[in-house]
Design an enzyme around this catalytic site. Structure first.
Site, short mmCIF file in Angstrom:
data_model
loop_
_atom_site.label_atom_id
_atom_site.label_comp_id
_atom_site.label_asym_id
_atom_site.label_seq_id
_atom_site.Cartn_x
_atom_site.Cartn_y
_atom_site.Cartn_z
CE1 TYR A 1 -3.31 -2.95 0.85
CE2 TYR A 1 -4.57 -0.94 0.45
CZ TYR A 1 -4.51 -2.31 0.55
OH TYR A 1 -5.64 -3.05 0.34
CE LYS B 1 2.42 -18.56 0.59
NZ LYS B 1 1.61 -19.80 0.58
CG ASP C 1 -1.57 -20.60 1.74
OD1 ASP C 1 -1.20 -20.41 2.92
OD2 ASP C 1 -0.88 -21.25 0.92
CG ASP D 1 -7.90 -5.29 1.12
OD1 ASP D 1 -8.92 -4.72 1.58
OD2 ASP D 1 -7.73 -5.52 -0.08
CG ASP E 1 -13.56 -7.53 1.59
OD1 ASP E 1 -13.62 -6.74 2.57
OD2 ASP E 1 -13.72 -7.16 0.42
#
Ligand code: IPM
Ligand code: MN
Length: 356
Positions: free
Chosen positions: A139, A191, A225, A249, A253
């Protein structure tokens, strides 16, 4: 003794933003009356209307004024006539950077009565919080394009974190897990198997801070994941999650849909030492604008988070309890136009309940 009073900036914004913030303000006023504090609201017309009228997106003078408030409530930003991302980046992301809103706090809680898309999961299974770092990662906008439009075009967008950004986010998350006092578990989502520089630093910082300052908080680590699978299959595993900006982010959702979707999901963009901004997660939903059919519960929940951050914990709990009462007894379908009540009526239901 004069009554305590908070100065709140309201940015209703675009589309259905003004309709939902109106109901949130209604509920906040009721909470203030009930719990003995005042709230002064000042509106700012940031968003599409101001941009189309004046060409301004986020004037420096407005930003300066915003710093002077106790908190900011935002409705929605984005308009079909304006290139996607222009206002979102120019207002939302800019506020995050300039006001250093380095925490994105996303409670994920399935309220009773709300339909959950997950099989065999109820409110007892879905109740956790995601602490998303809100200023770093991809970002920051570092990167560029070279040889644009040629077959050799190169596009780079760089993910980056400073140790300072990581440490202050982890500090907030550990403190949050302690204050929340449920399972006292903080899960780092990363990750480390591929982003071997960036999330290795996160993981090292996580364990250093945990060992040193938070022996009472249990630590877990999940790859992002795998997290997506567990959030669907075993959401009850989670208590507090902390992660970087981009992963945060995406997983918030996913989390939002498990708690009933954008009609209910709220978030805080928090600067623990400054002014913070609260918003419903849903967008401006232009096709429902002006019809009094959009669900204001997410904006109302954002108002509840705002009170919590101001330190009005009891009032925040009153708001949440009133929303829970509303979903359990009245508004079972959260979708716009299918609530069985208008936007204003839902606001009235909650506000009346808050008033006691
Ligand atoms: C969010 C939004 C923003 C983000 C967009 C609108 C820039 O998706 O708040 O999650 O990516 O952070
Ligand atoms: Mn998002």
């Amino acid at each position: 003794m004069t009554e305590k009073s908070y100065q709140i900036a309201v940015i209703p914004g675009d589309g259905t933003g003004p309709e939902v913030t109106r109901e949130a303000v209604k509920v906040l006023k009721a909470a203030g009356t009930r719990h003995g504090f005042g709230l002064d609201f000042t509106e700012y017309d940031l968003g599409a209307r101001r941009y189309l009228r004046t060409g301004e997106i986020l004037p420096a003078s407005v930003l300066e004024e915003l710093r002077g408030f106790d908190a900011i409530l935002l409705g929605a930003i984005g308009h079909p006539d304006i290139a996607p991302g222009l206002l979102e980046k120019g207002i939302l992301l800019q506020m995050r950077f300039d006001l250093d809103l380095y925490i994105n706090l996303r409670p994920v809680k399935l309220f009773p009565g709300v339909e959950c898309p997950l099989k065999d999961k109820g409110p007892e299974h879905i109740d956790y919080v995601v602490v998303r770092e809100n200023t770093g990662d991809v970002y920051t906008g570092a990167g560029g394009v070279m040889m644009r439009g040629t077959p050799h075009e190169v596009a780079m967008q760089t993910a980056m974190y400073t140790r300072h950004q990581v440490d202050r986010c982890l500090r907030y998350a550990f403190e949050f897990a302690r204050r929340r006092n449920r399972r006292k578990t903080l899960a780092l989502v990363g990750k480390t198997n591929v982003l071997t520089y960036m999330y290795e630093m996160w993981e090292r910082a996580f364990h250093e801070m945990g060992d040193r300052d938070y022996p009472d908080i249990k630590r877990e680590y999940y790859h992002v994941d795998a997290t997506c699978m567990w959030m669907i299959k075993n959401p009850e595993w989670f208590d507090v999650i902390v992660t970087g900006n981009m992963f945060g982010d995406i997983i918030t959702d996913l989390a939002a849909i498990t708690q009933g979707g954008l009609g209910i999901a709220a978030g805080g963009n928090i600067n623990p030492d400054g002014v913070s901004m609260f918003e419903p997660m849903g967008g401006s939903a232009p096709k429902y604008a002006g019809q009094n059919v959009i669900n204001p519960l997410a904006a109302i929940c954002a108002g509840g988070m705002l009170l919590d951050t101001l330190g009005e914990r009891v009032a925040a709990k009153t708001v949440e309890d009133a929303v829970i009462w509303t979903t359990a007894n009245k508004v079972r379908n959260l979708a716009a136009g299918q609530m069985g009540y208008s936007t204003t009526e839902v606001g009235d239901l909650v506000a009346t309940r808050v008033a006691g």
